[in-house]
Each structure stands twice: as structure tokens, then as C-alpha cells.
Scaffold this motif. Structure first.
Motif, PDB file in Angstrom:
ATOM      1  N   PHE A 119       1.044  -1.179   0.209  1.00 24.75           N
ATOM      2  CA  PHE A 119      -0.034   0.108  -0.131  1.00 24.75           C
ATOM      3  C   PHE A 119       0.804   1.106  -0.021  1.00 24.75           C
ATOM      4  N   ALA A 120       2.094   1.327   0.936  1.00 27.99           N
ATOM      5  CA  ALA A 120       2.793   2.289   0.779  1.00 27.99           C
ATOM      6  C   ALA A 120       3.278   2.495  -0.434  1.00 27.99           C
ATOM      7  N   PHE A 121       3.887   1.646  -1.127  1.00 23.92           N
ATOM      8  CA  PHE A 121       4.487   1.663  -2.510  1.00 23.92           C
ATOM      9  C   PHE A 121       3.697   2.458  -3.447  1.00 23.92           C
ATOM     10  N   SER A 122       2.601   1.805  -3.381  1.00 21.83           N
ATOM     11  CA  SER A 122       1.488   2.202  -4.416  1.00 21.83           C
ATOM     12  C   SER A 122       0.766   3.537  -4.460  1.00 21.83           C
ATOM     13  N   SER A 123       1.185   4.109  -3.170  1.00 14.80           N
ATOM     14  CA  SER A 123       0.862   5.796  -2.971  1.00 14.80           C
ATOM     15  C   SER A 123       1.442   6.417  -4.164  1.00 14.80           C
ATOM     16  N   VAL A 124       2.703   6.016  -4.634  1.00 15.14           N
ATOM     17  CA  VAL A 124       3.342   6.804  -5.834  1.00 15.14           C
ATOM     18  C   VAL A 124       2.452   6.717  -7.098  1.00 15.14           C
ATOM     19  N   PRO A 125       2.177   5.671  -7.742  1.00 17.56           N
ATOM     20  CA  PRO A 125       1.454   5.603  -8.946  1.00 17.56           C
ATOM     21  C   PRO A 125      -0.188   6.364  -8.380  1.00 17.56           C
ATOM     22  N   SER A 126      -0.585   6.262  -7.293  1.00 24.84           N
ATOM     23  CA  SER A 126      -1.788   6.923  -7.056  1.00 24.84           C
ATOM     24  C   SER A 126      -1.703   8.272  -7.240  1.00 24.84           C
ATOM     25  N   ILE A 127      -0.734   9.008  -6.607  1.00 28.52           N
ATOM     26  CA  ILE A 127      -0.658  10.200  -6.685  1.00 28.52           C
ATOM     27  C   ILE A 127      -0.384  10.622  -8.301  1.00 28.52           C
ATOM     28  N   ILE A 128       0.576   9.864  -8.779  1.00 32.57           N
ATOM     29  CA  ILE A 128       0.728  10.244 -10.198  1.00 32.57           C
ATOM     30  C   ILE A 128      -0.258  10.189 -11.199  1.00 32.57           C
ATOM     31  N   PHE A 129      -0.978   9.199 -10.980  1.00 34.70           N
ATOM     32  CA  PHE A 129      -2.468   9.105 -11.717  1.00 34.70           C
ATOM     33  C   PHE A 129      -3.478  10.025 -11.336  1.00 34.70           C
ATOM     34  N   GLY A 130      -3.384  10.371  -9.937  1.00 32.75           N
ATOM     35  CA  GLY A 130      -4.132  11.629  -9.744  1.00 32.75           C
ATOM     36  C   GLY A 130      -3.966  12.749 -10.159  1.00 32.75           C
ATOM     37  N   ILE A 131      -2.798  13.071 -10.355  1.00 34.12           N
ATOM     38  CA  ILE A 131      -2.281  14.463 -11.066  1.00 34.12           C
ATOM     39  C   ILE A 131      -2.760  14.398 -12.499  1.00 34.12           C
ATOM     40  N   PHE A 132      -2.823  13.012 -13.255  1.00 35.79           N
ATOM     41  CA  PHE A 132      -3.050  13.090 -14.432  1.00 35.79           C
ATOM     42  C   PHE A 132      -4.621  13.156 -14.732  1.00 35.79           C
ATOM     43  N   THR A 133      -5.460  12.799 -13.617  1.00 38.53           N
ATOM     44  CA  THR A 133      -6.900  12.977 -13.644  1.00 38.53           C
ATOM     45  C   THR A 133      -7.181  14.138 -13.038  1.00 38.53           C
ATOM     46  N   GLY A 134      -6.253  14.742 -12.474  1.00 37.47           N
ATOM     47  CA  GLY A 134      -6.623  16.097 -11.584  1.00 37.47           C
ATOM     48  C   GLY A 134      -7.704  15.981 -10.515  1.00 37.47           C
ATOM     49  N   SER A 135      -7.448  14.944  -9.773  1.00 39.84           N
ATOM     50  CA  SER A 135      -8.417  14.603  -8.694  1.00 39.84           C
ATOM     51  C   SER A 135      -7.615  14.537  -7.250  1.00 39.84           C
ATOM     52  N   LEU A 136      -8.200  15.726  -6.398  1.00 32.54           N
ATOM     53  CA  LEU A 136      -7.613  15.663  -4.964  1.00 32.54           C
ATOM     54  C   LEU A 136      -8.899  15.636  -4.040  1.00 32.54           C
ATOM     55  N   PHE A 137      -8.947  14.424  -3.292  1.00 34.86           N
ATOM     56  CA  PHE A 137     -10.086  14.215  -2.332  1.00 34.86           C
ATOM     57  C   PHE A 137     -11.484  14.785  -3.185  1.00 34.86           C
ATOM     58  N   GLY A 138     -11.580  14.256  -4.403  1.00 37.77           N
ATOM     59  CA  GLY A 138     -12.810  14.754  -5.234  1.00 37.77           C
ATOM     60  C   GLY A 138     -12.803  16.139  -5.526  1.00 37.77           C
ATOM     61  N   PHE A 139     -11.817  16.976  -5.426  1.00 41.61           N
ATOM     62  CA  PHE A 139     -12.048  18.187  -5.803  1.00 41.61           C
ATOM     63  C   PHE A 139     -11.012  18.305  -7.245  1.00 41.61           C
ATOM     64  N   THR A 140     -11.263  19.046  -7.918  1.00 42.64           N
ATOM     65  CA  THR A 140     -10.456  19.320  -9.378  1.00 42.64           C
ATOM     66  C   THR A 140      -9.121  20.123  -8.982  1.00 42.64           C
ATOM     67  N   PHE A 141      -8.358  19.414  -9.367  1.00 44.51           N
ATOM     68  CA  PHE A 141      -6.964  20.079  -8.908  1.00 44.51           C
ATOM     69  C   PHE A 141      -6.072  19.902  -9.987  1.00 44.51           C
ATOM     70  N   ASP A 142      -5.469  20.927 -10.782  1.00 40.51           N
ATOM     71  CA  ASP A 142      -4.628  20.738 -12.019  1.00 40.51           C
ATOM     72  C   ASP A 142      -3.146  21.331 -11.433  1.00 40.51           C
ATOM     73  N   LEU A 143      -2.384  20.415 -11.268  1.00 43.37           N
ATOM     74  CA  LEU A 143      -0.838  20.819 -11.087  1.00 43.37           C
ATOM     75  C   LEU A 143      -0.284  21.425 -12.069  1.00 43.37           C
ATOM     76  N   GLY A 144      -0.676  20.889 -13.308  1.00 39.76           N
ATOM     77  CA  GLY A 144      -0.099  21.637 -14.402  1.00 39.76           C
ATOM     78  C   GLY A 144      -0.301  23.199 -14.459  1.00 39.76           C
ATOM     79  N   LYS A 145      -1.376  23.593 -14.128  1.00 43.62           N
ATOM     80  CA  LYS A 145      -1.785  24.971 -14.053  1.00 43.62           C
ATOM     81  C   LYS A 145      -0.809  25.533 -13.205  1.00 43.62           C
ATOM     82  N   VAL A 146      -0.697  25.082 -11.877  1.00 48.28           N
ATOM     83  CA  VAL A 146       0.024  25.700 -11.099  1.00 48.28           C
ATOM     84  C   VAL A 146       1.502  25.845 -11.515  1.00 48.28           C
TER      85      VAL A 146
END
Lengths: 639, 157
Positions: A382-409
């Protein structure tokens, strides 16, 4: 990768038997032939262990419970624990027996007091009653409704009744008669249903007795309290007993190891990893005079499977082993499987916030709780899998269900506010995500087919490589190309290439699938049957649509929770508090359900879609003879 | 409120309701079996609980589609959009696959989970295989969800 395992025999003089077994256990590199998960111990040894366990149980009642308890003993503590622990156990046993005896005494006393209470006013000592020669006195009770008549008749007949007390139902007292009139008296007692009660025998009068009994009751209580205090004082030494339990258990297990012997030597046979033999020999020869022989293995013999992988892959081995342990003859599926499991898990969670939560929570859990065995593996995964979760979260722009675009930042920092990292939007536009999921699935299946080719290459079976591996890869790639060609008019040529590839694959199957069959007809039928496998590949690929389903469900539930929290936030005064509660509960629920779904469905994709293509399994784990601890977490070797 | 909106709401209600019923029945079937196992082997709680939770996902999928539909017609997080009856019926149709597949697959997955729990009771090390077998039933709920979502996307508003 899978390490070769050798069958070996160790020989030592008979006098060194104990030392040899102890060293093997200490080295943790030698697997016994008759390896058992649970060793059944003879009754005297298990009695001994039960006694220690009871001691631990009694003392740990007084111990402060710690959530993060970690129990370590140094090597010398471990080896020399017996003396102190036995003394401690004796002390505990003494205290416990005394406490038990006093408690039993008190139960008796309380009962005595209860039965004496109605007769306190009787003016004789119970022991004196036995010494009467001409008269007898019976103590007992009679129902109140009969009492008046009974008393009248008794007096009429010259007997006496001394009343002691009465309650709502009964009258209690002593009935006296002369022995000459015994028959008549007994008749009278029976006709009025007088119940005789045998009281304990005492020298003093009952009324003087009660304070005495109460005093000894209190005395016993005091002793119990004192002894419990003594146990409580011992409770800081409970770890000594815990160490002693593990020491005794491992000693007992050693005593059950089976060795063969000749006139002068004992020998012990088992399995060893080839790469560990040299270090094992070196450290053994420092301490012991022994001989080492390598034995030949015949083909039918089942050799245990030993795997040697890096820390990352090791964690995922438990997932493979739940399906089946690899056989020692095939290629270790773990390195490839671990990477795929890791990536797919990340996609299924697919949220920056949940990824961070996984990282923080499971890292802390491993650091402070220090889990062992499979639980540790799972926490690490689970700890290891946090990394792809975060990366994939960035690509779908999802942060606790809010839209968050890291690219825009990032973009706004570097003067390009239109830059975006959101590549897929499972909720607003699920089709690209579906195509991505199926595409990833095809890649996953192709990897499995490559593994199949590698396994067949080991067996030097070229026809199988072509028929079972290359053919399906061609068909899958052909289908992908054809789909690309159909979708974009500029790449029309792709669909032609695709059709050619798929056709080639189909031909390979048609001609080679029946290669072991005899006769042209059964060869042909078997080839057609092989082509029917297309349906199973279709359903396998479609199965990857669960990637979309799971990332959708995580995202939508998170979105709903945020929405609900937003709604209750409008309530005056308590709104913010309510919102926080809804927010926390909702996200914890979604997080836990997300973990569970990802764990189950990721496992399913590996077991059915991936392993189904190439993996044989059916081996058993190389499990060296080692220390096994119930309470101890570790032994510190160097002080 | 237009007639179209009412149709869409019916759809959302059935998606969450029927799939929820399926999950509730499934979880209950598995739960009965789990309670029986726990009375004998309380230490299997963790493994058995995971198996019991598996048929619960259909309800979540139904809920998901309901929320998607309600968000699309503006019933949550916005103002209701006046959609035509045809659009409303389109969304109603979109909710059917997960409603029906969720209802029945939830029940059957519950039965499968109960069997897997019984297997775990006898051989605790096999619980992962039981999980995998139970997850196979869920595939068809996932396909239902997939079709629902695709239809939902296709209905233009």
C-alpha cells in the motif's frame, strides 16, 4: 528470480547433535525435509509452555497496554533467561495458588454466614448438640402458616421449640425432644414438614461466631489484595516471561527435529539455497566439527522454490503465493507481476489526496507498529502504491474529489497559464479513460504472453512459442492497429497492417494448435478450436474496464461527500462542525472501500487475466528451519 | 420541474434503489455465513469481513450512476435544467443496466461470498482465492455500470 535449491546432508559426531540443530536454527538457511508449519509437541513440553503462557496472562493484566509495543531481547538475555524466568514463575505460582485457596475459602465462609444467619439467636454451640445423651436437638425451619399449630402440638406433647428468627415464609429455630419419644417427635416433624438443616460445627455460640467469621473473611480479602499487589509488582518483569516462552518454544521445537544416526555420527538432511551454501559452511565450521554432503535429486522429487528479489518485489511475493507458489522449474513471475500490480493499484485509487493518505498512514504504521509477515507485506504494498496513485491523481486532476490541476500551478509559475496536466477525466468524459484502460489491459496481456514465450523457450519448444505466444500477440496488436485505422481516416493504412498481423496470428494458431494431435481432421478441428480462444481474449480485455469503473467510483463518491459537506456547511452555527464530520467520515469510508476494491480487483486481474496466460505454479515455499516467536519481535545480536 | 426531469429522477432512484437492494441482500447472505464462522473462529474476523464486504460494491455503483444523473440534470449542485421527456427517458434507460445487473449480481455475489467464507473457515490460507472467485461475479455488474455510463454520456443535454 528463482534460486536453485540443493539437497544436502550434514553429519556431525553424536555428541554434537544438540549443537548442530541449534546452529541450523540460528543460521536460518536450512530447510528440514519434514518441514511443518506447526510442530506438534509432546504433552510435557506443551504443559510447560501453557504454564508460562498463564504467567504471561496473569501479569499482563496489570500491564499498561501500549498500542505500539515492540519487544526485543538481546542474544544473551534470550539464552540466559531460564533461571530468572523459572524463579519468577515459581513466585507467580505461589501467589496464584494462595489467591485461589483464599478465594475458595471465602466462598465457603460466605455460604456459612448465609446459612447461619437465621439461627444466630440459638443459645447453644452447635458442637455441644452432639454431646447430648438423653435428648436430641434438631435445627431447622418450618413454613409460617403451619407454625402456630405446630408449636401448640409440640408444647402439648412435651417437646420444646426455641424460635431464633422468622422471615416472610419460614420460622427458624431449634426443636428439642427426649430420645424416649423419638418416634412420636419425628412423626410430628414430618407431618408439619419441618426441614432439618445441618449446620457447620463450632465450639462457640452462634451469636459470638459471626464476628469471628466476618473477621477471617476480611483477613482473607487482605491476603488476596496483598498477593495481587505482589503480582502487580512483578508485572514489570512480564517481558522476561515472554522471552522465556519463546526460548522454551524454540527449544521444544529443536527437540522434535528428526535426525538419522549411525554408530558414531548423527546426520540431518534437507534443502539449501545454492547461493547460501558457502556462507553457511563457513559460519558452521567456526563452531563445529561437521561434514557436508550434496545429494542428487531425482526428477520426480518436489524441490522447494526459493526466490531472491529486491525489497520492492519481495513484498508482492505474498500476492503470488496466495495464488500459488511458483514451481522451481519456471521463471519467477514476481518481478513483472509486482510492477503491474503496483501500476494498476495506483490507477484504481487514482487520487492525489488518497495517495498521500496512503503514503503517510502506511509509512507511519510500518514505522511504529512494526507489523510482521503478510500484514507487513500488505502495508508495504500500500505504501509503495501511493506513488502511482499520486501520479495518476495528477493526470486525472483529482484531489479528495476536488479538481486540482498541478499543471496549471506549474504553468502559472513559468508564465504559461494554459498548461494542463489533466489528461483523463473519468467523470466528465469517460470514453478516453475506457480506451486507456483497455489499452493498458492489452499491454498487460501481451506481457503475460511474452512470459509464456520465455517459459517455452526454456523448454526449447519453438512450436509452442509460435502457437501459444507469438500468434496471440500478433492478433492483439493487429486488433489495436485495426482500431486505430478505423478511428482516424488519415491512418487508414494502419487497419490494413492490423488485418495482416491478425491474419498471420490466426494462421499460426490454425496450423499449430493441433500439433500434438494425429490425423489431418483432428488437427484441423483443434486449430479451429484454438481460434475460438478469441472470445476469451475479448472478455479478458473487456475485464480491464474495471479500471474505469473503480476510478469513477472513487472520484464520484469523493465528489458526493464534498457536496454533502458543502450542503450541511450552510446550517447556522454548527454548520462548519457538521461539514467536517461529514467530510471526514465520507472520505475515510471512500478511502477504505477504495483500498479494498483495488486490492481485490487488482489481484483478480493478476490471477485470471495475467497468470492465466503463462503461470503454472504448484511449487512450495523454501522455508528454512528458523526461530519462531510468539511474543518477541526481534533478537538483538550485537550488544 | 418538467416531465423529463421526473423520468430522469425515476431512473436515478431505480439505479440507487435496485442496486442497493441487491447489495444489501448479498451482504446479508454473506454476513450470515460470516457470523457462523466467527462463532467458531473469531480470529478470522479480518479475512471474513473483507469477503462479506465484496457484494457491497453494486450498491456503490448504483449510487454512483444516480449521483451522475442528478448532477447532469442539475438536481444537485446546481439549478434543475428543463430537459425534454425524450432526454429524461434517455437517462432513465441509462440507469437500467446497473439497476438490473446490480440487483441480481449483488444477490448472487453474496451467495458466492458465503461459499468463499465457508472455505476460508476450513482453509484460512485460501481466502485470497475465494476473493478472486467472488470478484468474478462482480465483473457483470462492472459491465452493467460501464454500459450505464456510456449511455449516460451519450444522452446529450
Amino acid at each position: 528470480m528463482i534460486v536453485p535449491v540443493k539437497k544436502v546432508r550434514l553429519l556431525a559426531p553424536q555428541s554434537e547433535r544438540e549443537a548442530l540443530i541449534k546452529l541450523i536454527q540460528h543460521e536460518n538457511k536450512f530447510m528440514l525435509f519434514d518441514h511443518q508449519e506447526e510442530v506438534s509437541l509432546p504433552s510435557d513440553l506443551s504443559q510447560h509452555l501453557k504454564r508460562i503462557e498463564r504467567g504471561v496472562e496473569e501479569l499482563s493484566k496489570y500491564e499498561k497496554k501500549k498500542f505500539f509495543s515492540f519487544h526485543e531481547a538481546s542474544r544473551s538475555e534470550f539464552e540466559k533467561v531460564e533461571h530468572e524466568a523459572e524463579r519468577l514463575l515459581n513466585e507467580i505460582d505461589e501467589n496464584l495458588t494462595l489467591i485461589e485457596k483464599k478465594k475458595a475459602d471465602n466462598v465457603g465462609l460466605v455460604k456459612d454466614i448465609a446459612s447461619l444467619k437465621p439461627y444466630l439467636n440459638i443459645s447453644v454451640a452447635t458442637k455441644a448438640l452432639n454431646r447430648l445423651v438423653k435428648t436430641r436437638i434438631v435445627i431447622g425451619y418450618i413454613a409460617r402458616i403451619n407454625f402456630d399449630e405446630f408449636l401448640k402440638e409440640a408444647n402439648d406433647k412435651g417437646h420444646i421449640f426455641e424460635e431464633s428468627s422468622r422471615d416472610e415464609e419460614f420460622v427458624y429455630g431449634a426443636f428439642g425432644y427426649e430420645l424416649v419419644y423419638e418416634n412420636q417427635a419425628i412423626l410430628l416433624l414430618n407431618s408439619y414438614r419441618f426441614k432439618e438443616q445441618t449446620l457447620p460445627l463450632f465450639d462457640t455460640k452462634l451469636s459470638e461466631l459471626l464476628p469471628e467469621l466476618n473477621a477471617s473473611l476480611a483477613d482473607n480479602e487482605a491476603i488476596i489484595k496483598e498477593k495481587e499487589g505482589a503480582l502487580k509488582a512483578l508485572s514489570n518483569k512480564v517481558n522476561v516471561l515472554r522471552t522465556y516462552y519463546d526460548y522454551s518454544y524454540n527449544k521444544a521445537v529443536r527437540s522434535q527435529v528428526k535426525t538419522g544416526q549411525t554408530e558414531r555420527v548423527v546426520y540431518i538432511e534437507g534443502w539449501m539455497r545454492e547461493d547460501q551454501i558457502d556462507t553457511f559452511k563457513a559460519s558452521l565450521s567456526q563452531k563445529l566439527d561437521y561434514d557436508f554432503e550434496e545429494l542428487s535429486v531425482n526428477d520426480e522429487e518436489l524441490v522447494p522454490t526459493a526466490t531472491k528479489n529486491n525489497v520492492f518485489v519481495q513484498q508482492f511475493e505474498s500476492i503470488t503465493n496466495m495464488f500459488s507458489v511458483p514451481s522451481h522449474k519456471e521463471i519467477d513471475p514476481n518481478p513483472v507481476m509486482s510492477i503491474w500490480y503496483w501500476i494498476i493499484f495506483g490507477i484504481m485509487m487514482g487520487d492525489i489526496g488518497y495517495g498521500l493518505a496512503m503514503l503517510v498512514f502506511f509509512t507511519l504504521f510500518i514505522k511504529y507498529k512494526r507489523p510482521k509477515g503478510q500484514l507487513r507485506n500488505l502495508a508495504m504494498i500500500f505504501a509503495f502504491s501511493s506513488v502511482p496513485s499520486i501520479i495518476f491523481g495528477i493526470f486525472t486532476g483529482s484531489l479528495f474529489g476536488f479538481t486540482f490541476d498541478l499543471g496549471k500551478v506549474f504553468g502559472s509559475w513559468f508564465g504559461n497559464p494554459n498548461f494542463s496536466l489533466i489528461l483523463l477525466q473519468p467523470v466528465d468524459d469517460p470514453l478516453p479513460m475506457l480506451i486507456f484502460s483497455l489499452g493498458l489491459g492489452i499491454l498487460h496481456i501481451i506481457t503475460a504472453l511474452v512470459m509464456k514465450i520465455l517459459n517455452e523457450a526454456r523448454k526449447k519448444d519453438i512450436l509452442a512459442i509460435l502457437a501459444d505466444g507469438v500468434s496471440w500477440i500478433l492478433i492483439l496488436l493487429g486488433a489495436v492497429f485495426a482500431a486505430i485505422g478505423l478511428m482516424s481516416p488519415t491512418l487508414k493504412i494502419m487497419s490494413t497492417i492490423g488485418l495482416v498481423l491478425a491474419g498471420l496470428g490466426a494462421l499460426l494458431i490454425l496450423f499449430l494448435n493441433g500439433r500434438s494431435k494425429k490425423g489431418i481432421i483432428s488437427k484441423g478441428l483443434s486449430g479451429l478450436g484454438g481460434l475460438y480462444g478469441v472470445t476469451s481474449y475479448l472478455s479478458d480485455v473487456l475485464s480491464y474496464s474495471r479500471l474505469l469503473a473503480l476510478s469513477l467510483s472513487t472520484a464520484v463518491i469523493a465528489f458526493t461527500m464534498n457536496l454533502l459537506a458543502g450542503m450541511v456547511a450552510g446550517v447556522p452555527i454548527v454548520g462548519i462542525l457538521l461539514a467536517i464530520v461529514v467530510y471526514l467520515i465520507g472520505h475515510v469510508f471512500n478511502f477504505v472501500m477504495g483500498l479494498l476494491s483495488a486490492y481485490v480487483h487488482d489481484g483478480r486481474l493478476q490471477y485470471l487475466e495475467f497468470f492465466g496466460k503463462f503461470y503454472e505454479g504448484g511449487g512450495y515455499e523454501f522455508a528454512p528451519f528458523a526461530y519462531k516467536f510468539k511474543y518477541l519481535d526481534a533478537i538483538k545480536e550485537n550488544e | 420541474m418538467t416531465t423529463g426531469l421526473v423520468y430522469a429522477l425515476f431512473g436515478a432512484g431505480l439505479a440507487a434503489g435496485l442496486a442497493g437492494i441487491g447489495s444489501a441482500i448479498g451482504v446479508a447472505i454473506a454476513g450470515k455465513s460470516a457470523a457462523g464462522v466467527l462463532s467458531e473462529k473469531p480470529d478470522l474476523f479480518g479475512r471474513v469481513l473483507i469477503l462479506q464486504a465484496l457484494p457491497g460494491t453494486q450498491g456503490i455503483y448504483g449510487f454512483l450512476v444516480a449521483i451522475l444523473i442528478m448532477a447532469k440534470i442539475g438536481m444537485i449542485g446546481g439549478t434543475p435544467i428543463a430537459i425534454t421527456p425524450a432526454q429524461g427517458l434517455g437517462l432513465f434507460a441509462a440507469s437500467m443496466p446497473i439497476a438490473i445487473a446490480g440487483l441480481l449480481s449483488g444477490i448472487y455475489q453474496g451467495k458466492m461470498a458465503a461459499a468463499a467464507i465457508a472455505m476460508t473457515a476450513k482453509k484460512p490460507t485460501m481466502s485470497a482465492r475465494g476473493m478472486t472467485m467472488t470478484a468474478i461475479v462482480e465483473t457483470y455488474a462492472i459491465l452493467g455500470l460501464l454500459v450505464s455510463v456510456l449511455m449516460y454520456v451519450a444522452v446529450a443535454i
